[in-house]
Design a protein around this motif. Structure first.
Motif, PDB file in Angstrom:
ATOM      1  N   UNK A 197      -4.981 -11.155  -3.340  1.00  0.00           N
ATOM      2  CA  UNK A 197      -3.589 -11.666  -3.291  1.00  0.00           C
ATOM      3  C   UNK A 197      -3.286 -12.067  -4.806  1.00  0.00           C
ATOM      4  N   UNK A 198      -3.947 -11.635  -5.767  1.00  0.00           N
ATOM      5  CA  UNK A 198      -3.502 -12.159  -7.440  1.00  0.00           C
ATOM      6  C   UNK A 198      -2.100 -11.546  -7.499  1.00  0.00           C
ATOM      7  N   UNK A 199      -1.287 -12.785  -7.869  1.00  0.00           N
ATOM      8  CA  UNK A 199      -0.034 -12.513  -8.162  1.00  0.00           C
ATOM      9  C   UNK A 199       0.137 -11.389  -9.176  1.00  0.00           C
ATOM     10  N   UNK A 200       1.050 -10.689  -9.190  1.00  0.00           N
ATOM     11  CA  UNK A 200       1.468  -9.409 -10.208  1.00  0.00           C
ATOM     12  C   UNK A 200       0.234  -8.695 -10.431  1.00  0.00           C
ATOM     13  N   UNK A 201      -0.702  -8.326  -9.440  1.00  0.00           N
ATOM     14  CA  UNK A 201      -1.647  -7.451  -9.480  1.00  0.00           C
ATOM     15  C   UNK A 201      -1.418  -5.997  -9.096  1.00  0.00           C
ATOM     16  N   UNK A 202      -0.411  -5.816  -8.002  1.00  0.00           N
ATOM     17  CA  UNK A 202      -0.274  -4.624  -7.381  1.00  0.00           C
ATOM     18  C   UNK A 202       1.157  -4.280  -7.329  1.00  0.00           C
ATOM     19  N   UNK A 203       1.518  -2.979  -7.340  1.00  0.00           N
ATOM     20  CA  UNK A 203       3.111  -2.392  -7.574  1.00  0.00           C
ATOM     21  C   UNK A 203       2.883  -1.242  -6.504  1.00  0.00           C
ATOM     22  N   UNK A 204       4.023  -1.204  -5.689  1.00  0.00           N
ATOM     23  CA  UNK A 204       4.135  -0.289  -4.692  1.00  0.00           C
ATOM     24  C   UNK A 204       4.501   1.255  -5.352  1.00  0.00           C
ATOM     25  N   UNK A 205       3.831   2.148  -5.205  1.00  0.00           N
ATOM     26  CA  UNK A 205       4.081   3.665  -5.582  1.00  0.00           C
ATOM     27  C   UNK A 205       5.406   3.937  -4.839  1.00  0.00           C
ATOM     28  N   UNK A 206       6.519   4.158  -5.519  1.00  0.00           N
ATOM     29  CA  UNK A 206       7.851   4.523  -5.075  1.00  0.00           C
ATOM     30  C   UNK A 206       7.598   5.572  -3.934  1.00  0.00           C
ATOM     31  N   UNK A 207       8.644   5.506  -2.915  1.00  0.00           N
ATOM     32  CA  UNK A 207       8.978   6.408  -1.928  1.00  0.00           C
ATOM     33  C   UNK A 207       9.037   8.118  -2.891  1.00  0.00           C
ATOM     34  N   UNK A 208       8.340   9.145  -2.413  1.00  0.00           N
ATOM     35  CA  UNK A 208       8.386  10.367  -2.707  1.00  0.00           C
ATOM     36  C   UNK A 208       8.201  10.526  -4.060  1.00  0.00           C
TER      37      UNK A 208
END
Length: 276
Positions: free
Chosen positions: A246-257
């Protein structure tokens, strides 16, 4: 479905990713937050590249990852700068070792979360499209392994994004011929020992979850008290089915397609479209 992790960067013990994070892959095998199933206990696999070896090692088993002593032994003693790990929840094919990810051919590794819908109806047509020189190497009965060999047939070793796009096109066109409205659901990771490609795509535009880690230098600035961030290089990246903490700012969603490329000195994100 399944949960998986792809790591590229500073060589570390596999256990630092598989066991130590708060929401590690082992925790996800029991308590997935974003997967279709909460439990992923129908087998597991890890694959890793070692220095001076072009062919990855692979360890796979049919039992759950959370209590496998061989996995604990390997993870706490093997160090690698590029590795895959996968926990499986079957979508209908048998629970057997040859159906566990990652799949390997020569220097290439492949793993998948998702499904080809109505695979039992599409399987024969898709299998006939595999290069006859490759077909005999297919060991299991999963849609995931067949997707790998279709991508190999369509030029994976020369052009991974193009080959995966052509594979996706074939699956979708075959599904539509069989009146399957949304044939393909996939998040895929593929590596050749130096580079890592990841793909997020589905026929209906509602793909399974996939995240990539923020640049290490940015994380150091955000969290100067996180000592472990000083131990890895700025080249280090993780791509995961769901965040490991849950580290803030650590993860980014891969965009759809979209698909991403990770290699030394280069990270890229591109739109992904099936092609004829």
């Amino acid at each position: 479905m399944c949960r998986w992790i792809a790591y590229s960067g500073t060589p570390i013990l596999l256990s630092q990713v598989l066991f130590e994070p708060r929401h590690s892959l082992i925790d996800q095998s029991l308590h997935s937050r974003l997967g279709v199933e909460t439990t992923n206990g129908d087998g597991f696999g890890v694959g890793w590249y070692a220095p001076d070896l072009t062919t990855p090692a692979v360890l796979r088993d049919v039992g759950p990852a959370w209590n496998n002593r061989n996995l604990q032994e390997v993870a706490h003693h093997v160090r690698s700068g590029l590795f895959f790990a996968h926990v499986r929840a079957t979508t209908g094919t048998a629970v057997q070792q040859t159906n566990c990810h990652p799949f390997r051919r020569d220097r290439w590794m492949w793993m998948h979360n998702g499904a080809i819908r109505e695979f039992h109806r599409l399987r024969r047509d898709l299998a006939l499209a595999v290069d006859p020189a490759l077909y005999a190497e297919i060991e299991g009965s999963t849609d995931s392994e067949l997707m790998f060999y279709l991508a190999l047939t369509f030029g994976l070793t020369d052009d991974p994004p193009g080959a995966v796009a052509r594979m996706a096109t074939l699956v979708e066109e075959t599904g539509h011929r069989h009146d399957v409205e949304h044939p393909l659901q996939m998040t895929v990771a593929v590596a050749d020992g130096r580079r890592l490609w990841v793909f997020r795509h589905s026929s209906e535009g509602a793909s399974r979850s996939l995240y990539y880690s923020t640049r290490v230098d940015t994380l150091r600035a955000l969290h100067p008290d996180a000592g472990y961030l000083r131990e890895v290089s700025e080249e280090t990246r993780l791509v995961v089915s769901e965040p490991l903490g849950d580290l803030p700012g650590a993860w980014n969603e891969v965009p759809e397609n979209h698909y991403g490329v990770v290699e030394p000195g280069l990270d890229e994100l591109h739109a992904f479209r099936p092609v004829a």
